[in-house]
Design an enzyme around this catalytic site. Structure first.
Site, mmCIF file in Angstrom:
data_model
loop_
_atom_site.group_PDB
_atom_site.id
_atom_site.type_symbol
_atom_site.label_atom_id
_atom_site.label_comp_id
_atom_site.label_asym_id
_atom_site.label_seq_id
_atom_site.Cartn_x
_atom_site.Cartn_y
_atom_site.Cartn_z
ATOM 1 N N HIS A 20 36.571 32.657 45.512
ATOM 2 C CA HIS A 20 37.558 33.364 44.703
ATOM 3 C C HIS A 20 38.972 32.959 45.126
ATOM 4 O O HIS A 20 39.331 33.032 46.304
ATOM 5 C CB HIS A 20 37.388 34.873 44.847
ATOM 6 C CG HIS A 20 38.340 35.670 44.003
ATOM 7 N ND1 HIS A 20 38.165 35.826 42.647
ATOM 8 C CD2 HIS A 20 39.481 36.329 44.316
ATOM 9 C CE1 HIS A 20 39.157 36.563 42.165
ATOM 10 N NE2 HIS A 20 39.955 36.874 43.154
ATOM 11 N N ALA A 21 39.785 32.512 44.172
ATOM 12 C CA ALA A 21 41.122 31.990 44.475
ATOM 13 C C ALA A 21 42.013 33.065 45.083
ATOM 14 O O ALA A 21 42.063 34.200 44.603
ATOM 15 C CB ALA A 21 41.765 31.435 43.212
ATOM 16 N N HIS A 31 49.635 29.787 39.646
ATOM 17 C CA HIS A 31 49.686 31.234 39.904
ATOM 18 C C HIS A 31 49.616 31.520 41.403
ATOM 19 O O HIS A 31 50.423 32.298 41.936
ATOM 20 C CB HIS A 31 48.528 31.922 39.176
ATOM 21 C CG HIS A 31 48.368 33.368 39.500
ATOM 22 N ND1 HIS A 31 48.833 34.384 38.688
ATOM 23 C CD2 HIS A 31 47.795 33.997 40.569
ATOM 24 C CE1 HIS A 31 48.561 35.554 39.242
ATOM 25 N NE2 HIS A 31 47.914 35.347 40.379
ATOM 26 N N GLU A 32 48.652 30.918 42.085
ATOM 27 C CA GLU A 32 48.483 31.196 43.516
ATOM 28 C C GLU A 32 49.696 30.741 44.327
ATOM 29 O O GLU A 32 50.118 31.423 45.265
ATOM 30 C CB GLU A 32 47.208 30.528 44.040
ATOM 31 C CG GLU A 32 45.916 31.073 43.442
ATOM 32 C CD GLU A 32 45.756 32.576 43.625
ATOM 33 O OE1 GLU A 32 46.299 33.135 44.600
ATOM 34 O OE2 GLU A 32 45.083 33.196 42.782
ATOM 35 N N HIS A 76 52.396 33.274 44.518
ATOM 36 C CA HIS A 76 52.254 34.231 45.621
ATOM 37 C C HIS A 76 52.819 33.644 46.922
ATOM 38 O O HIS A 76 53.546 34.315 47.664
ATOM 39 C CB HIS A 76 50.776 34.568 45.834
ATOM 40 C CG HIS A 76 50.167 35.400 44.762
ATOM 41 N ND1 HIS A 76 50.640 36.641 44.411
ATOM 42 C CD2 HIS A 76 49.090 35.186 43.957
ATOM 43 C CE1 HIS A 76 49.890 37.151 43.449
ATOM 44 N NE2 HIS A 76 48.942 36.280 43.151
ATOM 45 N N GLU A 109 51.501 40.031 41.452
ATOM 46 C CA GLU A 109 50.682 39.457 40.383
ATOM 47 C C GLU A 109 51.551 38.977 39.225
ATOM 48 O O GLU A 109 51.281 37.946 38.609
ATOM 49 C CB GLU A 109 49.665 40.485 39.885
ATOM 50 C CG GLU A 109 48.538 40.778 40.853
ATOM 51 C CD GLU A 109 47.722 39.542 41.201
ATOM 52 O OE1 GLU A 109 47.439 38.728 40.303
ATOM 53 O OE2 GLU A 109 47.384 39.379 42.384
ATOM 54 N N HIS A 124 36.662 48.363 40.849
ATOM 55 C CA HIS A 124 37.836 48.975 41.454
ATOM 56 C C HIS A 124 37.686 50.475 41.677
ATOM 57 O O HIS A 124 38.438 51.061 42.460
ATOM 58 C CB HIS A 124 39.067 48.698 40.588
ATOM 59 C CG HIS A 124 39.383 47.238 40.470
ATOM 60 N ND1 HIS A 124 38.606 46.381 39.719
ATOM 61 C CD2 HIS A 124 40.374 46.486 41.009
ATOM 62 C CE1 HIS A 124 39.111 45.164 39.796
ATOM 63 N NE2 HIS A 124 40.165 45.183 40.574
ATOM 64 N N TYR A 183 47.961 46.278 37.841
ATOM 65 C CA TYR A 183 47.638 45.249 36.856
ATOM 66 C C TYR A 183 48.316 45.528 35.516
ATOM 67 O O TYR A 183 48.735 44.603 34.811
ATOM 68 C CB TYR A 183 46.128 45.129 36.692
ATOM 69 C CG TYR A 183 45.417 44.841 37.999
ATOM 70 C CD1 TYR A 183 45.593 43.622 38.658
ATOM 71 C CD2 TYR A 183 44.604 45.790 38.608
ATOM 72 C CE1 TYR A 183 44.961 43.358 39.862
ATOM 73 C CE2 TYR A 183 43.968 45.531 39.816
ATOM 74 C CZ TYR A 183 44.156 44.321 40.438
ATOM 75 O OH TYR A 183 43.535 44.066 41.641
#
Length: 597
Positions: free
Chosen positions: A338-339, A368-369, A372, A396, A496, A506
């Site tokens: 999982h990224a 995207h990563e 972060h 996010e 969740h 989110y």
């Protein structure tokens, strides 16, 4: 070995021990905060290192080491949160007060002081996660499926009966969670009260730099901005699903049955794009093919993403990033694929962990990563308690903001494609994006709307499931495809909820990413429609972005937002601007249809 005492506040540090003695004296509050940050720093680095080793070298020993240090870190945070509450009524300067509040708000499920109840809470938490993680649906003794296989069927099958079977099958996992969840809420509410909160709902909602009640109203305001567009999307999707499955299965004056939207939770609808897409032939860029044509391997994909940030004026990633990151799945060991983006030492040890596939989707994920990572590096000089995003939705949102700039214009500028499709092709791209991002918005809102009612006691265990579906129909226009019994606990079928991961982040991220994107495009001098804009190459946009990122959590999210956008409130109008051509198209498609739910 690192031993941590459960108390804090005389500066009595050595390599193996941290001792802290609580006090409520005004003059000692600042010292308490400083010592707390030192104590957290001592455990934070080894905890991060152990977690990295576990996820990239999964075995019994790395699992035990990671769990041990994670527990030490969690225990210390818990003790500090409780001790910080002793200063609730002490007059201190604004910086010290903010740090005390951040510590007090740091716990998702605060354990009460009673050791037996604390241990019971920990056990329930572990049991719930285990029940979800090991959940299976068995058609027979020798024919069982886990969530991954069932989700794959939900995303690809067009067999209504099979979709219903998968939907019902996964929800057999959660009824056993219901009584445990109710007990968990009761115990954690006791812990929240000991910290000075009315309940867990008050704690969660109160961590957003505004009164808890005002925060709830703010979310409703934002949803009100998006709802007309969502309603148009919903109307079109329901009509096309009616064409596919028949209006007996998809009544045109009711919510959409949840099993037909291409996702186990009907939270995003991109997997049914083929059923609802425009009828005309579209010229769509195949990024996966373009990557292959230009001989992009995994490292070259990451290097290109780095060059995006370099074009904005950000410094290159450190050499250790390239030495220590996991870019591909190793052949010799089990890893978590999982990224994720990692900031190991709160300085320069930045890493990503992925098992990169050479696809257009993964190309966007890498951008995207790295978003972060650059955020993490931007706030590295802040005090430890401020080394985080302005609120939990910002991190996010930043990653997704960068991904919004992966437009045909950007792909042409970096040489991946030669031509940009004309505007007549935009509707397909916008619809695909809306099915993922706009369809998600009401789901992102309602999960915690349900939990807050549960935490506050407004909704009792007997009504857990009933209220869950009331909220889903109210916000999403989605309904259970079958009658749900009193023993059902459908919220528990969403990770969740049993994992107690707050979900409003989110929703916030989906609002903010478009607001950030529009602002940065304006700063860059963009003259294209907002959905065609890329900020690639704009030093002005990069400087404005960095000015906000480097603040971390040192100021309220409203102040951080003002730094970039000029105003301190979230605004969903940027979503409407981005998707304006699609809204016009949807309104045309919906003429003569029955809309609303």
């Amino acid at each position: 070995m690192l031993a941590l005492s459960a108390t804090l506040l005389s500066c009595n540090y050595n390599s193996n021990n941290v001792t802290v003695k609580p006090t409520t004296k005004t003059q000692d509050a600042k010292q308490f905060v400083e010592n707390a940050q030192l104590a957290l720093q001592k455990v934070r680095l080894p905890s991060a290192q152990a977690a990295w080793v576990y996820q990239t070298h999964i075995n019994q020993d790395t699992a035990a080491l990671s769990a041990y240090l994670s527990e030490k870190s969690s225990s210390l945070s818990s003790e500090l949160a409780k001790q910080s509450a002793a200063f609730n009524d002490v007059k201190v300067d604004s910086d010290t007060r903010r740090k005390l509040e951040l510590m007090r708000n740091s716990l998702v499920l605060p354990a009460p002081a009673d050791s037996e109840k604390s241990a019971r809470l920990s056990q329930i938490t572990s049991d719930l996660e285990g029940m979800y993680g090991s959940g299976k649906y068995c058609r027979s003794e020798n024919d069982c499926m886990g969530l991954t296989d069932m989700s794959n069927i939900m995303s690809t099958s067009r067999d209504e009966a099979l979709l219903l079977e998968m939907w019902q099958g996964w929800r057999q996992v959660s009824p056993a969670m219901k009584s445990l969840y109710a007990e968990e809420v009761a115990i954690a509410n006791e812990g929240a009260k000991e910290l000075g909160f009315a309940d867990i709902s008050d704690l969660w909602r109160g961590s957003y730099d505004m009164p808890a009640e005002d925060f709830g109203n703010e979310l409703d305001r934002l949803w009100g901005q998006v709802k007309p567009f969502y309603d148009a999307l919903h109307c079109h999707v329901r009509a096309e699903l009616g064409n596919q499955y028949g209006t007996d299965k998809v009544p045109q004056d009711q919510p959409i049955p949840a099993h037909l939207l291409g996702n186990m939770w009907a939270q995003s609808w991109g997997n049914i794009y083929d059923l609802v897409k425009p009828k005309q032939e579209l010229d769509v860029i195949d990024v996966t093919q373009a990557l292959a044509t230009h001989n992009y391997d995994e490292i070259k994909m990451v290097k290109q993403a780095e060059s995006f940030f370099s074009s904005l004026g950000f410094a290159p990633l450190p050499d250790t990033f390239w030495e220590r990151s996991q870019f591909t799945k190793p052949a010799d060991r089990e890893v978590v694929c999982h990224a994720s983006a990692w900031d190991i030492d709160d300085k320069d040890d930045l890493r990503i962990k992925m098992c990169i596939q050479k696809t257009g989707e993964e190309f966007a994920v890498i951008h995207h990563e790295l978003g972060h990572n650059y955020y993490q590096r931007a706030y590295k000089n802040q005090p430890l308690l401020y080394r985080e995003s302005a609120n939990d939705g910002f991190h996010e949102a930043i990653g997704d903001t960068i991904a919004l700039s992966i437009t045909p214009k950007y792909l042409k500028e970096i040489g991946l494609v030669e031509n940009i499709p004309d505007a007549s092709n935009d509707i397909g791209m916008l619809l695909k994006l809306a099915l993922d991002k706009i369809a998600f918005v009401p789901f992102g809102l309602m999960v915690d709307q349900w939990r807050w009612k549960v935490f506050s006691g407004e909704v009792k265990p007997a009504d857990y499931n009933k209220v869950w579906w009331q909220l889903r129909e109210k916000y999403q226009g989605v309904m259970a495809p079958t009658e749900r019994g009193d023993d059902a606990f459908d919220p528990g079928a969403k990770y969740h909820v049993p994992a107690n991961t707050p979900y409003t982040r989110y929703f916030i991220a989906h609002i903010l990413q478009f607001q950030f994107h529009k602002t940065l495009c304006d700063i860059s001098g963009n003259t294209d429609p907002i959905h065609r804009c890329s900020i690639y190459g704009s030093k002005e946009a990069g400087e404005a972005l960095n000015n906000m990122l480097e603040m971390g959590k040192s100021k309220t999210w409203q102040e951080a937002l003002t730094t970039l956008t000029g105003k301190g409130e979230m605004d969903a109008n940027a979503i409407l601007a981005y998707f304006a051509p699609l809204k016009e198209w949807l309104d045309e498609q919906n003429r003569g249809r029955t809309c609303g739910f």
